[in-house]
Design a protein around this motif. Structure first.
Motif, PDB file in Angstrom:
ATOM      1  N   PRO A   1    -105.841 -32.539   4.444  1.00 32.93           N
ATOM      2  CA  PRO A   1    -105.174 -31.297   4.017  1.00 32.93           C
ATOM      3  C   PRO A   1    -104.957 -31.262   2.506  1.00 32.93           C
ATOM      4  CG  PRO A   1    -104.025 -32.326   5.860  1.00 32.93           C
ATOM      5  CD  PRO A   1    -104.997 -33.340   5.360  1.00 32.93           C
ATOM      6  N   GLY A   2    -104.999 -30.056   1.933  1.00 34.06           N
ATOM      7  CA  GLY A   2    -104.686 -29.862   0.523  1.00 34.06           C
ATOM      8  C   GLY A   2    -105.560 -30.676  -0.412  1.00 34.06           C
ATOM      9  N   THR A   3    -106.847 -30.814  -0.065  1.00 33.73           N
ATOM     10  CA  THR A   3    -107.751 -31.665  -0.855  1.00 33.73           C
ATOM     11  C   THR A   3    -108.962 -30.856  -1.304  1.00 33.73           C
ATOM     12  OG1 THR A   3    -107.087 -33.586   0.447  1.00 33.73           O
ATOM     13  CG2 THR A   3    -109.114 -33.790  -0.844  1.00 33.73           C
ATOM     14  N   GLN A   4    -109.365 -31.096  -2.543  1.00 30.39           N
ATOM     15  CA  GLN A   4    -110.537 -30.408  -3.073  1.00 30.39           C
ATOM     16  C   GLN A   4    -111.786 -31.233  -2.793  1.00 30.39           C
ATOM     17  OE1 GLN A   4    -111.481 -29.824  -7.458  1.00 30.39           O
ATOM     18  NE2 GLN A   4    -110.824 -27.747  -6.919  1.00 30.39           N
ATOM     19  N   TYR A   5    -112.840 -30.532  -2.341  1.00 32.55           N
ATOM     20  CA  TYR A   5    -114.108 -31.192  -2.046  1.00 32.55           C
ATOM     21  C   TYR A   5    -115.237 -30.502  -2.813  1.00 32.55           C
ATOM     22  CZ  TYR A   5    -111.866 -33.501   1.951  1.00 32.55           C
ATOM     23  OH  TYR A   5    -111.044 -34.270   2.735  1.00 32.55           O
TER      24      TYR A   5
ATOM     25  N   GLN B   1    -106.616 -26.198   3.241  1.00 33.18           N
ATOM     26  CA  GLN B   1    -105.236 -25.681   3.175  1.00 33.18           C
ATOM     27  C   GLN B   1    -104.243 -26.828   3.302  1.00 33.18           C
ATOM     28  OE1 GLN B   1    -104.729 -22.667   6.128  1.00 33.18           O
ATOM     29  NE2 GLN B   1    -106.437 -21.401   5.375  1.00 33.18           N
ATOM     30  N   GLU B   2    -103.040 -26.559   2.781  1.00 33.20           N
ATOM     31  CA  GLU B   2    -101.967 -27.547   2.906  1.00 33.20           C
ATOM     32  C   GLU B   2    -101.572 -27.657   4.377  1.00 33.20           C
ATOM     33  OE1 GLU B   2    -100.669 -29.460   0.688  1.00 33.20           O
ATOM     34  OE2 GLU B   2    -101.558 -28.639  -1.141  1.00 33.20           O
ATOM     35  N   GLY B   3    -101.326 -28.874   4.839  1.00 34.25           N
ATOM     36  CA  GLY B   3    -100.897 -29.087   6.218  1.00 34.25           C
ATOM     37  C   GLY B   3     -99.435 -28.706   6.402  1.00 34.25           C
ATOM     38  N   LYS B   4     -99.062 -28.278   7.629  1.00 33.26           N
ATOM     39  CA  LYS B   4     -97.670 -27.927   7.912  1.00 33.26           C
ATOM     40  C   LYS B   4     -96.845 -29.192   8.162  1.00 33.26           C
ATOM     41  CE  LYS B   4     -98.801 -23.444   9.946  1.00 33.26           C
ATOM     42  NZ  LYS B   4     -98.689 -22.601  11.165  1.00 33.26           N
ATOM     43  N   LEU B   5     -95.617 -29.187   7.638  1.00 32.08           N
ATOM     44  CA  LEU B   5     -94.720 -30.322   7.826  1.00 32.08           C
ATOM     45  C   LEU B   5     -94.171 -30.287   9.240  1.00 32.08           C
ATOM     46  CD1 LEU B   5     -92.762 -30.245   4.453  1.00 32.08           C
ATOM     47  CD2 LEU B   5     -94.622 -31.771   5.102  1.00 32.08           C
ATOM     48  N   SER B   6     -94.202 -31.424   9.934  1.00 32.50           N
ATOM     49  CA  SER B   6     -93.618 -31.476  11.282  1.00 32.50           C
ATOM     50  C   SER B   6     -92.150 -31.889  11.204  1.00 32.50           C
ATOM     51  CB  SER B   6     -94.382 -32.493  12.145  1.00 32.50           C
ATOM     52  OG  SER B   6     -94.409 -33.769  11.509  1.00 32.50           O
TER      53      SER B   6
END
Length: 369
Positions: free
Chosen positions: A336-340, A363-368
């Motif tokens: 998540p939230g990483t450029q490739y 996209q940024e991952g959702k916080l659990s």
């Protein structure tokens, strides 16, 4: 897809009605016409005689000689026979006598060997007039002619064909230069005269057309008869690919132009080009030509991203590669939230590699909780 028989019956009916309208003979037009006449044993003597009579009537109205129409005759048999070359006959009287003297070769139908002679002969001709190969045949077992016909068309030669009802329609359809409706004729030999006017009109029209005089996997040279002059206006040339969306390109050319080269085309791809003369003096028709580039190496020209999530990105590309029918892939297992940096490479049998890269970000991952 309609069967050849169905196409034959519809086409013959329309031409029969069309030929009943008097058009009058024309003597205008210019070009080099090489007749490729099937003279093998598969052609009955009567059929051979009818083909020669048809050819004599077809060509009779034309003015002959350099700067007008030049005619050559190449016979297909076990060995090809160049009955007469393009510079031999400069009068109708001479041409008509020569056609009456032609004897049938008999033997096997070695069309490929004759096409090699045709290719050598027409490649030596000047490119400032249309070059036409008119194939007259029964169309039975024409041989492996695809490669040679493709090479002829790549040299800017128009290929037209007249064949009898038992011919191999698929082979002849691939061989001719579009459009199909005016360049391919399937007729009963007893009624062959019904296509004379239409075929003659097609030949005359070629001197007025936008023409492809040279073709490669990535370029096309177009030529036309000049209708403007310097200071009298300009030409607008535009072309579009039938495969790649948003591919239209436009160029402005000076009024004294008579040719243009289009480059950076995709291999094995259909295009249509348009030429519009612009002048304050008078209105001109827009000319057009369709062509298909030769097979070769395709370079990825479009790479797009979609369906982006924390762990996936969908990558799409175009055009399709000849040996690969896949134009997209879903990349999964990403952080998540990483450029490739996503790279699409085309690997060719020649060993060359062509690639295009784009940056993508998950996209940024959702916080659990």
């Amino acid at each position: 897809t309609a069967s050849p028989g169905l196409i034959l019956s519809v086409e013959s009916y329309s031409r029969l009605n069309k030929s009943s309208v008097h058009k009058g003979h024309k003597t205008c037009g210019s070009g080099d016409i090489l007749l490729l006449l099937d003279s093998s044993g598969s052609i009955a003597n009567y059929e051979f005689s009818r083909l020669l009579q048809f050819t004599a009537e077809l060509l009779h109205p034309f003015t002959l000689g350099r700067g007008h129409v030049r005619v050559g005759l190449l016979q297909v048999g076990t060995q090809p026979n160049l009955e007469f070359s393009l510079d031999v006959h400069s009068t109708q009287e001479s041409l008509q006598k020569a056609l009456r003297r032609v004897n049938q070769l008999q033997g096997d139908t070695k069309t490929e060997a004759a096409l090699r002679v045709a290719l050598e002969l027409l490649s030596k001709m000047e490119n400032n007039v249309p070059k036409i190969l008119l194939w007259l045949t029964d169309g039975v077992q024409p041989g492996d002619v695809d490669e040679l016909m493709t090479e002829l068309k790549a040299q800017g030669v128009y290929v037209l064909a007249v064949f009898t009802v038992h011919g191999n329609y698929q082979v002849l359809q691939r061989a001719i230069t579009p459009p199909l409706e005016s360049h391919l004729y399937s007729v009963d030999i007893n009624n062959i005269e019904i296509i004379t006017e239409d075929l003659r009109e097609a030949i005359i029209g070629m001197s007025e057309r936008l023409r492809v005089v040279h073709l490669t996997s990535s370029s096309a040279v177009l030529q036309w008869r000049p209708v403007l002059s310097t200071g009298d206006g300009y030409y607008e040339l535009y072309y579009i690919s039938e495969l790649i969306s948003d591919s239209e390109m436009r160029r402005i050319l000076p009024g004294d132009s008579s040719w243009a080269e289009i480059i950076n085309l995709q291999p094995d791809t259909s295009y249509k080009a348009f030429l519009r003369p612009e002048s304050n003096q008078r209105l001109f028709n827009t000319l057009s030509v369709s062509f298909h580039t030769l097979p070769g190496e395709r370079i990825p020209v479009v790479v797009s991203l979609s369906d982006s999530g924390p762990h996936q990105i969908r990558v799409s590309w175009g055009p399709l590669q000849p040996a690969d029918q896949q134009d997209q892939a879903l990349l999964t297992g990403l952080a998540p939230g990483t450029q490739y940096l996503v790279t699409v490479s085309a690997l060719h049998v020649s060993g060359k590699e062509r690639a295009m890269s784009v940056k993508a970000c998950t996209q940024e991952g959702k916080l659990s909780i």
